[in-house]
Design a protein around this motif. Sequence first.
Motif, PDB file in Angstrom:
ATOM      1  N   LYS A  38       0.843  -1.202   0.000  1.00 35.47           N
ATOM      2  CA  LYS A  38       0.000   0.000   0.000  1.00 35.47           C
ATOM      3  C   LYS A  38       0.877   1.251   0.000  1.00 35.47           C
ATOM      4  O   LYS A  38       1.827   1.369   0.773  1.00 35.47           O
ATOM      5  N   PHE A  39       0.509   2.176  -0.873  1.00 30.82           N
ATOM      6  CA  PHE A  39       1.199   3.466  -0.938  1.00 30.82           C
ATOM      7  C   PHE A  39       0.141   4.531  -1.147  1.00 30.82           C
ATOM      8  O   PHE A  39      -0.756   4.371  -1.974  1.00 30.82           O
ATOM      9  N   GLN A  40       0.240   5.601  -0.382  1.00 21.55           N
ATOM     10  CA  GLN A  40      -0.726   6.680  -0.507  1.00 21.55           C
ATOM     11  C   GLN A  40       0.007   8.008  -0.370  1.00 21.55           C
ATOM     12  O   GLN A  40       0.860   8.168   0.494  1.00 21.55           O
ATOM     13  N   TYR A  41      -0.326   8.935  -1.256  1.00 26.00           N
ATOM     14  CA  TYR A  41       0.294  10.252  -1.179  1.00 26.00           C
ATOM     15  C   TYR A  41      -0.687  11.326  -1.607  1.00 26.00           C
ATOM     16  O   TYR A  41      -1.687  11.067  -2.276  1.00 26.00           O
ATOM     17  N   GLU A  42      -0.391  12.553  -1.191  1.00 23.79           N
ATOM     18  CA  GLU A  42      -1.192  13.704  -1.574  1.00 23.79           C
ATOM     19  C   GLU A  42      -0.362  14.605  -2.473  1.00 23.79           C
ATOM     20  O   GLU A  42       0.762  14.972  -2.127  1.00 23.79           O
ATOM     21  N   ARG A  43      -0.914  14.930  -3.632  1.00 22.57           N
ATOM     22  CA  ARG A  43      -0.240  15.869  -4.540  1.00 22.57           C
ATOM     23  C   ARG A  43      -0.441  17.291  -4.042  1.00 22.57           C
ATOM     24  O   ARG A  43      -1.340  17.566  -3.259  1.00 22.57           O
ATOM     25  N   SER A  44       0.369  18.190  -4.518  1.00 24.23           N
ATOM     26  CA  SER A  44       0.295  19.588  -4.095  1.00 24.23           C
ATOM     27  C   SER A  44      -1.050  20.233  -4.444  1.00 24.23           C
ATOM     28  O   SER A  44      -1.426  21.246  -3.865  1.00 24.23           O
ATOM     29  N   CYS A  45      -1.798  19.646  -5.358  1.00 29.04           N
ATOM     30  CA  CYS A  45      -3.108  20.166  -5.734  1.00 29.04           C
ATOM     31  C   CYS A  45      -4.230  19.517  -4.917  1.00 29.04           C
ATOM     32  O   CYS A  45      -5.401  19.620  -5.264  1.00 29.04           O
ATOM     33  N   ASN A  46      -3.863  18.846  -3.833  1.00 29.01           N
ATOM     34  CA  ASN A  46      -4.777  18.391  -2.776  1.00 29.01           C
ATOM     35  C   ASN A  46      -5.578  17.122  -3.043  1.00 29.01           C
ATOM     36  O   ASN A  46      -6.509  16.853  -2.316  1.00 29.01           O
ATOM     37  N   ASN A  47      -5.260  16.343  -4.041  1.00 26.34           N
ATOM     38  CA  ASN A  47      -5.910  15.041  -4.184  1.00 26.34           C
ATOM     39  C   ASN A  47      -5.007  13.968  -3.604  1.00 26.34           C
ATOM     40  O   ASN A  47      -3.776  14.066  -3.660  1.00 26.34           O
ATOM     41  N   ILE A  48      -5.633  12.936  -3.063  1.00 28.64           N
ATOM     42  CA  ILE A  48      -4.901  11.800  -2.519  1.00 28.64           C
ATOM     43  C   ILE A  48      -4.981  10.652  -3.515  1.00 28.64           C
ATOM     44  O   ILE A  48      -6.055  10.343  -4.041  1.00 28.64           O
ATOM     45  N   TYR A  49      -3.835  10.033  -3.778  1.00 28.00           N
ATOM     46  CA  TYR A  49      -3.719   8.896  -4.685  1.00 28.00           C
ATOM     47  C   TYR A  49      -3.275   7.684  -3.875  1.00 28.00           C
ATOM     48  O   TYR A  49      -2.395   7.805  -3.022  1.00 28.00           O
ATOM     49  N   THR A  50      -3.881   6.542  -4.148  1.00 26.43           N
ATOM     50  CA  THR A  50      -3.581   5.326  -3.396  1.00 26.43           C
ATOM     51  C   THR A  50      -3.307   4.184  -4.361  1.00 26.43           C
ATOM     52  O   THR A  50      -3.996   4.046  -5.379  1.00 26.43           O
ATOM     53  N   LEU A  51      -2.314   3.362  -4.032  1.00 26.95           N
ATOM     54  CA  LEU A  51      -2.020   2.150  -4.791  1.00 26.95           C
ATOM     55  C   LEU A  51      -2.012   0.977  -3.837  1.00 26.95           C
ATOM     56  O   LEU A  51      -1.342   1.010  -2.805  1.00 26.95           O
TER      57      LEU A  51
END
Length: 123
Positions: A38-51
């Motif tokens: 599991k990997f999750q991050y937030e981009r500078s434009c405020n959306n969270i992406y999860t794998l």
Amino acid sequence: MRKRIATTLGAAAAAFMLATTPASAAGSDTIIVDRPGKFQYERSCNNIYTLYVTSTSARAIKGDNPTDGTAWCDGHAWLRVMGDSLGDWRHDAREVKLTSPSGKFRWAYIKGCADCHAYIVYP
């Protein structure tokens, strides 16, 4: 002739390394979860992406728009997996799912846009 072969082999090796080696961490992203599978991050434009990735499945998700009125990302959820070979990038506005019934996924990449930083995640 030998010099041409060596140059061609060197170029092929460099291309392979670029295709299978993740870039360094992106400066404007905030990593939230980074563990096997599991990997999750937030981009500078405020959306969270999860794998999520296992040997049999990979799922990349672009989170919902922020509810606080801040900007959100135009990008898609992008997914690329390594099984028997490195697959092509696939993307969708919300979610990308891939399966490997024979359990051959060795790792997967996630990114939030075509030219964004890609993160590698192992099952």
